[in-house]
Design a protein around this motif. Structure first.
Motif, PDB file in Angstrom:
ATOM      1  N   SER A 192       0.848  -1.182   0.000  1.00 48.82           N
ATOM      2  CA  SER A 192       0.000   0.000   0.000  1.00 48.82           C
ATOM      3  C   SER A 192       0.884   1.232   0.000  1.00 48.82           C
ATOM      4  O   SER A 192       1.508   1.573   1.004  1.00 48.82           O
ATOM      5  N   MET A 193       0.971   1.881  -1.155  1.00 48.93           N
ATOM      6  CA  MET A 193       1.794   3.098  -1.245  1.00 48.93           C
ATOM      7  C   MET A 193       1.326   3.937  -2.420  1.00 48.93           C
ATOM      8  O   MET A 193       0.841   3.420  -3.418  1.00 48.93           O
ATOM      9  N   GLY A 194       1.437   5.274  -2.245  1.00 47.24           N
ATOM     10  CA  GLY A 194       0.985   6.199  -3.259  1.00 47.24           C
ATOM     11  C   GLY A 194      -0.315   6.869  -2.857  1.00 47.24           C
ATOM     12  O   GLY A 194      -1.242   6.199  -2.389  1.00 47.24           O
ATOM     13  N   MET A 195      -0.358   8.206  -2.961  1.00 45.58           N
ATOM     14  CA  MET A 195      -1.530   9.002  -2.633  1.00 45.58           C
ATOM     15  C   MET A 195      -1.866   9.872  -3.866  1.00 45.58           C
ATOM     16  O   MET A 195      -1.334   9.628  -4.944  1.00 45.58           O
ATOM     17  N   SER A 196      -2.729  10.876  -3.686  1.00 46.30           N
ATOM     18  CA  SER A 196      -3.183  11.642  -4.864  1.00 46.30           C
ATOM     19  C   SER A 196      -2.029  12.148  -5.723  1.00 46.30           C
ATOM     20  O   SER A 196      -2.093  12.118  -6.953  1.00 46.30           O
ATOM     21  N   HIS A 209      -1.948  -1.390  -3.820  1.00 42.73           N
ATOM     22  CA  HIS A 209      -3.042  -0.565  -3.309  1.00 42.73           C
ATOM     23  C   HIS A 209      -2.575   0.891  -3.292  1.00 42.73           C
ATOM     24  O   HIS A 209      -1.515   1.181  -2.730  1.00 42.73           O
ATOM     25  N   VAL A 210      -3.365   1.772  -3.904  1.00 44.68           N
ATOM     26  CA  VAL A 210      -3.066   3.197  -3.824  1.00 44.68           C
ATOM     27  C   VAL A 210      -4.173   3.868  -3.025  1.00 44.68           C
ATOM     28  O   VAL A 210      -5.347   3.529  -3.163  1.00 44.68           O
ATOM     29  N   ARG A 211      -3.782   4.782  -2.127  1.00 46.90           N
ATOM     30  CA  ARG A 211      -4.729   5.434  -1.208  1.00 46.90           C
ATOM     31  C   ARG A 211      -4.956   6.866  -1.678  1.00 46.90           C
ATOM     32  O   ARG A 211      -4.126   7.739  -1.457  1.00 46.90           O
TER      33      ARG A 211
END
Ligand SMILES: *Cc1c(COP(=O)(O)O)cnc(C)c1O
Length: 224
Positions: A192-196, A209-211
Motif C-alpha cells: 500500500s503506497m501512493g496518494m493523490s 493498493h493506492v490510497r
C-alpha cells in the motif's frame, strides 16, 4: 459534485490502468482505496453510486459512524484502516475493518491477536513502515520490521503486506523502492503506497493498493 466524483473516479481508474500497463502489470493487480476521511455524506454516497467499494479511513470512531449504517446496503464493501491505531480501539477496529494497514508495534500485535481470536474475525493486516525514520511518524523502523513481522506471524495475525507514507518533503521514489524491497525479502505480496500526488509513481514501483483522497473527493475541509 456527484458527477465530479464519478468523473474523478473514472479518470483515476484510467490513470491506474495506464500506469499498470506501462509497468508490465495487470490493471486488476492495483486496487484503488478511496480515502473518505472527513468528507461529507453526499460525496461518500456519490462514490458508492459510481461503483467505488473500497474505502480508507483514518479514525475508528469516524469510520464507525460513516460506515455502520451503509455496510448492510453494500455487502461487497471493503474498509481499510489507514490511520494510527490505539490498542484500546483494537476491538472496534477488528469488528469494522477488512484490512488494517497500520500495525506498527508489539503492543498492537498483542491487542489485535486477542481481538481476532475473541471475535473470530481475521482482517488482512499490513505493517506500516517508517521508511524515512521520521521521529513524529508512526510505523516500524525498517531494521525492526523482521522481528515485528515474526511476532505478528506467531500471534496468528494474517499479515499480507506493507504500507508506507513517505516524508512530505522528499521525492517518494526511494521510499517506494525500499518498501518493495522489504516486502520481497519477506515474500509479502501487498504493497500500500501512493496518494493523490504520486500514485502513478507508486504503481510503477509495485504498489498493489493506492490510497487516493483529494483526487477523488476534492479537498478536505479540515485536516485529518
Ligand atoms: C489522507 C491520507 C491519504 C490520502 O491523501 P490524498 O493526498 O488526499 O490522496 C492517503 N494515505 C493516508 C495514510 C492518509 O492519511
Amino acid at each position: 459534485m456527484a458527477s465530479d466524483i464519478a468523473a474523478n473516479l473514472h479518470d483515476i481508474r484510467l490513470t491506474i490502468a495506464a500506469a499498470a500497463q506501462d509497468a508490465g502489470r495487470k490493471t486488476d493487480d492495483v486496487t484503488l482505496v478511496a480515502v473518505s476521511k472527513v468528507q461529507p455524506d453526499d460525496r461518500i454516497d456519490a462514490a458508492l453510486a459510481a461503483g467505488q467499494r473500497v474505502f480508507g479511513e483514518n479514525r475508528v470512531q469516524e469510520a464507525q459512524s460513516r460506515w455502520e449504517p451503509r455496510r448492510p446496503l453494500y455487502p461487497d464493501l471493503r474498509l481499510h484502516l489507514i490511520g494510527p491505531l490505539q490498542t484500546n480501539k483494537a476491538r472496534a477496529a477488528v469488528a469494522l475493518f477488512d484490512v488494517i494497514e497500520t500495525l506498527d508495534r508489539p503492543a498492537l500485535v498483542a491487542a489485535l491477536a486477542a481481538e481476532t481470536a475473541r471475535q473470530n474475525r481475521h482482517p488482512d493486516i499490513l505493517i506500516q513502515v517508517n521508511t524515512g525514520a521520521e521521529p513524529q511518524k508512526s510505523g516500524v523502523l525498517p531494521a525492526e520490521l523482521p522481528s515485528l513481522y515474526a511476532a505478528a506471524c506467531s500471534a496468528k495475525l494474517r499479515v499480507v503486506g506493507l504500507m508506507c507514507i513517505p516524508p512530505a518533503d522528499e521525492p517518494p521514489t526511494l521510499h517506494f523502492g525500499l518498501l518493495k524491497t522489504l516486502a520481497d525479502t519477506l515474500t509479502l505480496k501487498t504493497l500500500s503506497m501512493g496518494m493523490s500526488a504520486d500514485y502513478e509513481t507508486a504503481i510503477r514501483l509495485g504498489a498493489t493498493h493506492v490510497r487516493v483522497g483529494s483526487a477523488v473527493f476534492g479537498e478536505r475541509k479540515a485536516a485529518a
